[in-house]
Write an enzyme that holds these catalytic residues in place. Structure first.
Site, PDB file in Angstrom:
ATOM      1  NE  ARG A 298      35.997  39.563  32.688  1.00  0.00           N
ATOM      2  CZ  ARG A 298      36.059  40.635  31.909  1.00  0.00           C
ATOM      3  NH1 ARG A 298      34.950  41.193  31.446  1.00  0.00           N
ATOM      4  NH2 ARG A 298      37.221  41.165  31.600  1.00  0.00           N
ATOM      5  CE1 TYR A 438      40.870  35.791  40.766  1.00  0.00           C
ATOM      6  CE2 TYR A 438      43.079  34.900  40.816  1.00  0.00           C
ATOM      7  CZ  TYR A 438      41.766  34.844  41.204  1.00  0.00           C
ATOM      8  OH  TYR A 438      41.364  33.851  42.041  1.00  0.00           O
ATOM      9  CD  GLU A 439      39.976  35.204  34.648  1.00  0.00           C
ATOM     10  OE1 GLU A 439      39.662  35.721  33.571  1.00  0.00           O
ATOM     11  OE2 GLU A 439      40.659  34.168  34.727  1.00  0.00           O
ATOM     12  N   GLY A 440      40.133  40.744  35.137  1.00  0.00           N
ATOM     13  CA  GLY A 440      39.591  42.088  34.896  1.00  0.00           C
ATOM     14  C   GLY A 440      39.201  42.763  36.204  1.00  0.00           C
ATOM     15  CD  GLN A 445      34.806  42.215  35.455  1.00  0.00           C
ATOM     16  OE1 GLN A 445      33.816  41.827  34.838  1.00  0.00           O
ATOM     17  NE2 GLN A 445      36.021  41.747  35.226  1.00  0.00           N
TER      18      GLN A 445
END
Lengths: 595, 595
Positions: A298, A438-440, A445
């Protein structure tokens, strides 16, 4: 075609004056990070970024990748660039010396990766995957597994992928269905499909190592039943060289809005006897390993936001200096570059101020990673770990949102030429659009920030951070010339403290409403962090200026950028605060039938 | 593929309750616009948009246009759709009956064009050009010219283009170089190059009429030396039919980020003996005609922002209802569509609230156009003209910025699937990116607002508008159930009045600083207008609800949407106000060397 020059002056100023390079270099295992070595690395990396990666960026976008049968063909130039990147040893910059890396601290690798992302984000996703996989194996693999795989990953001789997503399991990994069954040889046989696998197939290297989240036969439901497997594209023969093809293949690649140079694959595992893999770590602990990596990943996406914003800013500034158009709205003067139009200047100054805020924030956080990992005093290490954990959703969410906003604004500076692909800013804008996802996603978040990072410890870490910011404001305010900045920073802290108190005063029955305000909360915290970092930057710039060090225009510019941020960005914190308090309540009342 | 359904319920509610359809239908020359006829038109248009134009939208994006020699090939399906569009008489909806149109008021044509833009923006740019050119000729052409050209344009038998931009003359038309020289036949010979000409070449129709800005030999410098010429692709023979090819050709088309179905041409005039054209209007008055059209054109772009936002919203809502992912962050419930995640709901409600604000604002302004044009009382007509003029930069600037924001948010709702082109929201996002640029960037709209619309009359019209909004707030506040909305609206008005007072109190030496805050000013005014229109909408919804009319969920939804806007969008007005006051001052102090 737009060029890229690494912003070395800003990078060095931040590393030296604000992010604590000296303190990091004093840590055990970080002694090599002298400022001389770091400057040399940054200069070399800058040359590689400008000279090798940046010129390929547009070709990657235009050619894209194509699937021929089960082969994925990458854009021309990718192979040569990858070979040069690997041979120069860039892959191992922050990875352990024991496996062939250079073991440099995160504070040093962060500006270097920023350059790679600025110059060619689609390409850089490939080596980034090696670093991520190396870190997963360092955390969870057995010594034998490390011995087998890590050197190849660190050197880049083989490349790496991460396999999490399935069609029904995107943000929700609990829905993962991929099966892994033990076979008689002590390995596992995997069956199922994974989607959105970056660089899931290509022929740049003789092997590709897939790290795959799957369920063992006895796995419990949900995320507590996920295990991690290493599945090579080619099984290793008795000499440890790639031999027989494993039962995994690429069945399609996505047609995406951006990052065309990075193939996004659907991989099918086990169409025949099952893809053969090794279990990494204990059964059912796959998610834990993923979580360890997630902070790093992240953070990396936050750096992408900074990096794309930087390149967009450079392009916009060059254009605004060259493009002559119109008459000055005030003086009536003709033949001026558009930089002199007040609104164009507003956009460029706003971009530069937010870049400085993001870069100072991210580099400072990178230093905290190092302090958390290496500081001999457990209490100091622990405090930095807490702050890193608290702020990772902000680093990812806020910086990726800002990266998008900056690419958008760069197009606006270009006007019609920005909408035309030839100028290259359109590509940055398209490429950037993935990073808030992406990556949340930003929403995820924000939920993480509110739930796990604030409500979970009753706001203790956030309050500790607010105290640090107050201390900074006091220090800045001791210089009367910066009194206005200290005052603005105090206002920001006051507003955030009020939001925090309010959040923690809500009862459990209001929790749904609180989550309706999670994204505005993330923005408020991001804006406060940016203001904090710019106040620190102004203080350091004033100090250097008074000492007659550095370039006076650069330093005065930094102080005024901090003021511009306080005048034009900081006020948004208030409107987010109001949305946190009231938006969620209204939201809860709106009936679905009202849509 | 994403579908489109015209939002008839909202459209009819706004036309009937808020934008004054009855009042418009009572105007001279507008009698035909009965609500029965209007409803029938909207339903037919909705069917055409969903059934014919919307399904072609993605094909246009994927195929794009290509140049073969000097021929431009449009996407498959364009010819058939255009023929159907023309034969159904949609082109002449708002154009005079004397030339074959239906002469309906702008209030009626606005929702219809909204549907065309929602369903297929790249296609719709073609008929839109006919309407724009027809209006230019109606304003400036001689009777003989009208007789020659207008029927063909109104029927769509021939299509139209607007030729303003040259490489060195984008936002700055004063830099126009295209030459026009009188020849012995009473015509003019044109030489030069025009860029960014939408639909500058194609073979859908037997002729194309180019309206071209150029300079006569004796023209004064700058914008006061621009004249307007009509240059047909094929010269007319003695029967008035397209005959000999004129000396104009397409030499390239742009590779753009979006609106791929709309060819953007570079046209070269006069490579041989000069392209033959007719002068439209008096010499050197070309800009005046352009200015007349500009309000209409800018309003049209505002409608595009609404239209793209609407389609993006529909796509996002459908997806959020269907996509099952994750566990409710509060209740822990599984298997829920993502609409039930608070942050997804926040995005969708925010989109819907801003759509309702924009649509009410734009339709209401469309009604003002009609009142300005047709009201028998000159004072009433004049007031509406003043308000239209004041708010056109807001309609264009604010709604185009919001349209982009909504398409962006729709991608966020889709997550990774939004970044993949197959789902269609990526196209909306790419298409929308041009609308804050063409017909004058947001910065240019903001300069127009500040300079020509506010400072120029010393804020008189803006203050008149503020009084109208205060009157609305009083009326809304009479219903105690809506007291909170009235209070929020009063806060918005109070803030804007303070900004206005401050702006007008600045001396001439501060003018450059004021322009550095022009864009935040435009946003502040836009947000106030949106809040005003939503308060009106809530008042009307409450009235209908009390009377037992309409769908109760729909009406209650509208009231809550107004509240959500006040809670989560309206607070941004304050931060813009602060940027207006302080941002420009700081900006003026930043040295160029500080970049």
């Amino acid at each position: 075609m737009i060029d890229y020059q690494a912003p070395l002056r800003d990078m060095q100023f931040i590393l030296g004056e604000l992010a604590g390079l000296d303190a990091v270099a004093a840590l055990p295992d970080c002694e090599e990070a002298s400022s001389d070595l770091v400057n040399a690395i940054l200069e070399e990396a800058g040359k590689f970024a400008s000279g090798v990666l940046a010129p390929l960026n547009r070709r990657g976008d235009q050619e894209g990748c194509r699937l021929e049968g089960e082969r994925v063909v990458l854009p021309q130039g990718w192979q040569a660039a990858y070979d040069q990147f690997r041979e120069a040893g860039w892959l191992g910059l922050s990875l352990p010396e024991a496996f062939g890396g250079q073991g440099l601290p995160k504070l040093v690798s962060t500006p270097v990766w920023e350059m790679w992302f600025s110059s060619n984000m689609a390409f850089t996703m490939l080596p980034q995957l090696n670093v991520a996989q190396a870190e997963a194996l360092l955390f969870a693999a057995s010594e034998a597994q490390k011995a087998t795989w890590l050197e190849k990953i660190v050197s880049g001789e083989w490349t790496a992928t991460m396999n999490l997503t399935e069609p029904q399991a995107g943000s929700d990994l609990a829905a993962t269905r991929m099966r892994a069954e033990p076979d008689e040889s002590g390995n596992y046989r995997l069956h199922g499909q994974k989607i959105y696998i970056s660089y899931g197939e290509h022929e740049l290297t003789p092997n590709i190592l897939h790290l795959v989240l799957a369920r063992l036969p006895d796995a419990p439901e949900g995320v507590k039943g996920l295990s991690l497997f290493l599945v090579p594209k080619y099984l290793l023969d008795e000499r440890g060289e790639p031999g027989e093809k494993n039962d995994v293949r690429c069945i399609s690649i996505e047609h995406k809005m951006g990052i065309h140079g990075s193939p996004t694959c659907t991989l099918s595992y086990g169409d025949h006897d099952g893809a053969i893999g090794q279990l990494i770590g204990e059964p059912h602990t796959g998610l834990k390993t993923m979580f360890i990596m997630m902070n790093e990943a992240r953070f990396g996406v936050g750096v992408q936001g900074l990096a794309l914003g930087e390149r967009a800013y450079q392009a916009a500034l060059d254009h605004a200096r060259e493009r002559v158009q119109g008459r000055n709205v005030v003086s009536g003067e003709m033949g001026l570059p558009i930089l002199h139009h007040p609104d164009v200047k507003r956009m460029l100054v706003g971009m530069r101020a937010r870049l400085l805020a993001m870069r100072t924030f991210l580099y400072t956080a990178a230093g905290w990673f190092d302090l958390a990992r290496h500081h001999p005093d457990a209490e100091v290490a622990d405090k930095h770990r807490r702050h890193v954990d608290l702020l990772m959703p902000v680093a990812k969410g806020w910086c990726s949102e800002l990266g998008n906003a900056l690419c958008d604004e760069a197009i606006q500076v270009f006007g019609g030429m920005g909408f035309v692909e030839e100028t290259g800013v359109a590509q940055l804008f398209r490429d950037a659009r993935i990073i808030t996802i992406y990556e949340g996603t930003t929403g995820i978040q924000a939920n993480d920030l509110l739930g796990r990072k604030i409500l979970h410890d009753n706001g203790a870490t956030l309050r500790e951070l607010l105290d640090d910011i107050r201390t900074c404001a006091r220090s800045v305010g001791e210089d009367a010339r910066l009194g206005d900045l200290a005052e603005s920073l105090n206002e920001l802290v006051y507003g955030l403290a009020a939001t925090t108190d309010w959040l923690l005063a809500q009862g459990e029955e209001q929790t749904a409403e609180l989550y309706g305000g999670a994204v505005p909360l993330l923005h408020q915290l991001g804006i406060v962090c940016g203001g904090w970092q710019l106040a620190r930057a102004a203080e350091a710039a004033q100090r250097r200026h008074d000492a007659g060090e550095g370039d006076a225009d650069h330093l005065v510019g930094i102080i005024e950028l901090a003021r511009f941020y306080m005048a034009s960005v900081a006020p948004e914190a208030d409107s987010h605060a109001r949305a946190v308090r009231h938006g969620g309540q209204v939201l809860a009342r709106i009936p679905e039938a009202g849509f």
